[in-house]
Enzyme design. Structure first.
Site, mmCIF file in Angstrom:
data_model
loop_
_atom_site.group_PDB
_atom_site.id
_atom_site.type_symbol
_atom_site.label_atom_id
_atom_site.label_comp_id
_atom_site.label_asym_id
_atom_site.label_seq_id
_atom_site.Cartn_x
_atom_site.Cartn_y
_atom_site.Cartn_z
ATOM 1 N N SER A 1 14.076 25.563 33.753
ATOM 2 C CA SER A 1 14.137 26.801 34.539
ATOM 3 C C SER A 1 13.609 28.000 33.755
ATOM 4 O O SER A 1 13.535 27.989 32.526
ATOM 5 C CB SER A 1 15.578 27.072 34.982
ATOM 6 O OG SER A 1 16.072 25.975 35.717
HETATM 7 N N1 SAM Z 1 18.976 22.572 33.482
HETATM 8 C C1 SAM Z 1 17.660 21.993 33.279
HETATM 9 C C2 SAM Z 1 17.046 22.398 31.981
HETATM 10 O O1 SAM Z 1 17.628 23.202 31.245
HETATM 11 O O2 SAM Z 1 15.960 21.876 31.701
HETATM 12 C C3 SAM Z 1 16.714 22.282 34.415
HETATM 13 C C4 SAM Z 1 17.095 21.612 35.625
HETATM 14 S S1 SAM Z 1 15.856 21.197 36.778
HETATM 15 C C5 SAM Z 1 15.523 22.769 37.490
HETATM 16 C C6 SAM Z 1 16.957 20.358 37.918
HETATM 17 C C7 SAM Z 1 17.426 19.023 37.427
HETATM 18 O O3 SAM Z 1 18.438 18.569 38.304
HETATM 19 C C8 SAM Z 1 16.337 17.971 37.427
HETATM 20 O O4 SAM Z 1 16.228 17.385 36.167
HETATM 21 C C9 SAM Z 1 16.815 16.970 38.475
HETATM 22 O O5 SAM Z 1 16.451 15.639 38.211
HETATM 23 C C10 SAM Z 1 18.324 17.170 38.415
HETATM 24 N N2 SAM Z 1 19.041 16.730 39.613
HETATM 25 C C11 SAM Z 1 18.661 16.810 40.905
HETATM 26 N N3 SAM Z 1 19.610 16.292 41.700
HETATM 27 C C12 SAM Z 1 20.620 15.882 40.895
HETATM 28 C C13 SAM Z 1 21.876 15.258 41.139
HETATM 29 N N4 SAM Z 1 22.296 14.942 42.363
HETATM 30 N N5 SAM Z 1 22.664 14.994 40.085
HETATM 31 C C14 SAM Z 1 22.265 15.290 38.815
HETATM 32 N N6 SAM Z 1 21.076 15.866 38.531
HETATM 33 C C15 SAM Z 1 20.267 16.163 39.557
#
Ligand code: SAM
Length: 227
Positions: free
Chosen positions: A67
């Protein structure tokens, strides 16, 4: 001025620009110190290191992103953390947000649904010495009941609605910070706080743009209007 300092200045500038929404002109000094401390380039593929300290999201593979630094800082600030806190993150991604939280609190639990990303985040966090972060691969919709209640929960992917298990796993007076809305469309960052009587008070902070929270939540209500 070096790239890190420029990124910190950009975050501060964006905080000022959005002060009407977030209700403050500057973020908690502890949060800004954590942002200064964590080497963002270590969480980004090598070929994209040149933009590691831009105030923008960066692809991390599997169609996901790390992000925007302003969003990471602002969401960390909204959690109102204390050094003794135990925090749950949903959406480990690169592990960057988890590392920022690890600088701020006692213990971080983080769940990632894509195994390849979780594995990479695990080795990065280990290499950087973050031994107060525990990761798990799975659907964050269900939270991590074995470690609940949490002093704060942060969701870094947009959900069509607030998952009930996450509210259940919040301690009294603790906050859930979560983007709620349509995938790749209108989303609102929401702070949901558990009151002493167990009621949840929600506050809409500002419009954001996140990748979708996949798994049960999205499968159940991919196209429903959240508000
Ligand atoms: N917090 C992260 C970082 O610091 O890099 C960025 C997050 S990215 C915007 C969103 C993440 O949420 C992705 O890696 C995605 O695979 C994960 N995600 C999506 N749905 C999810 C779920 N139901 N449970 C866990 N992770 C999930």
């Amino acid at each position: 001025m070096n790239n890190l300092q420029r990124m910190l200045n950009d975050i501060e500038m964006e905080v000022e620009l959005t002060h009407n929404f977030i209700g403050k002109d500057s973020l908690d000094k502890r949060v800004m110190a954590a942002i200064k401390q964590v080497p963002r380039h270590q969480f980004i593929p090598e070929e994209l290191h040149y933009c590691a300290y831009n105030n923008g999201p960066v692809p991390i593979g599997s169609g996901q992103t790390i992000s925007q630094p302003y969003i990471v800082a602002m969401m960390s600030d909204l959690l109102n953390t204390k050094p003794t806190d135990i925090i749950l993150e949903i959406g480990t991604g690169s592990g960057y947000q988890a590392a920022i939280l690890a600088e701020l609190v006692k213990q971080v639990y983080s769940i990632e649904i894509i195994e390849g990303l979780a594995d990479k985040a695990h080795s990065r966090l280990n290499k950087l010495g973050y031994n107060n972060v525990e990761l798990r691969t799975g659907d964050g919709y269900f939270g991590w009941p074995e470690h609940a209640p949490f002093d704060g929960i942060i969701v870094t992917a947009a959900a069509p609605y607030i998952p009930r298990p996450l509210l259940d796993q919040l301690r009294v007076n603790a906050r859930l910070v979560i983007p709620v809305g349509f995938p790749y469309s209108y989303q609102e960052l929401i702070v949901a706080e558990k009151m002493a009587n167990g009621e949840i008070e929600t506050q809409m902070i500002l419009g954001v743009s996140f990748v979708p929270l996949t798994g049960k939540c999205y499968a159940e209500a991919p196209h429903k209007a959240p508000f």
